[in-house]
Scaffold this active site. Structure first.
Site: not given
Ligand code: ZN
Length: 154
Positions: A61, A92
Site C-alpha cells: 500500500e 499504511c
Molecule cells: Zn502496511
C-alpha cells in the site's frame, strides 16, 4: 471528487492483481499487491518488498502511494489491496489517510490464486482509520498544501 466508474475500479483492481505477482516476499511468502486511482484518473501500483533486515521491508500500500506521489499525483479517489485476506496495516492506513478524503473508496480483494475466484469488500479509507491523526485538523499543514485543503474531510 467524483466516484470512479465501474470500469475504473476494475482497472484499479487488475493493477493490484498484477502488482501482487511482482511481490518480493521470500521471508513471509505473503504476496500483496496494491494500487491507487488518483483524482486525475491515473493508476499507480505497488507490491510488498521485503528485506533480509526485516524492519526495512515495505508494504504494498505504501509502495503504491509513494509511487503515486512521486509521479505528482497526491489525491486518491480509490485504493485496492489484493492478498489472502489482506487488510492495510496501521502504518499504511495512516499514510493512505494523508492523501484521501472521506469519499476515497477502499477495495479489499481476497484472491484465490488457484481458482482465480475473488471476494471483494468495499469500504473507505476513513472508515478503516477512525480518529486518525489528521494533519488538517491538527494545524500541521501550511495554508496551501498542494491540494489537501480542497478535500472533503467530514
Ligand atoms: Zn502496511
Amino acid at each position: 471528487m467524483s466516484k470512479p466508474s465501474r470500469r475504473a475500479v476494475e482497472r484499479l483492481i487488475e493493477a493490484a492483481v498484477q502488482a501482487q505477482k511482482r511481490a518480493y516476499c521470500p521471508y513471509s511468502r505473503y504476496p500483496v499487491g496494491a494500487a491507487v486511482l488518483t483524482a486525475s484518473g491515473r493508476v499507480f501500483a505497488g507490491c510488498n518488498v521485503e528485506n533480509a533486515s526485516y524492519g526495512l521491508s515495505m508494504c504494498a500500500e505504501r509502495a503504491a502511494v509513494y509511487h503515486s506521489v512521486s509521479g505528482g499525483h497526491d489525491s486518491l479517489a480509490a485504493v485496492a489491496v489484493v492478498g489472502a485476506a489482506a487488510k492495510p496495516c496501521g502504518a499504511c492506513r495512516q499514510v493512505l489517510f494523508e492523501f484521501s478524503d472521506k469519499d476515497t473508496d477502499l477495495y479489499l480483494v481476497d484472491l484465490d490464486p488457484v481458482t482465480g475466484r475473488r471476494r471483494v469488500v468495499k469500504t473507505t479509507v476513513f472508515k478503516l482509520l477512525p480518529m486518525a491523526f489528521d494533519p488538517l485538523a491538527s494545524g500541521l499543514l501550511p495554508k496551501n498544501p498542494r491540494n489537501l485543503l480542497k478535500r472533503k474531510r467530514k
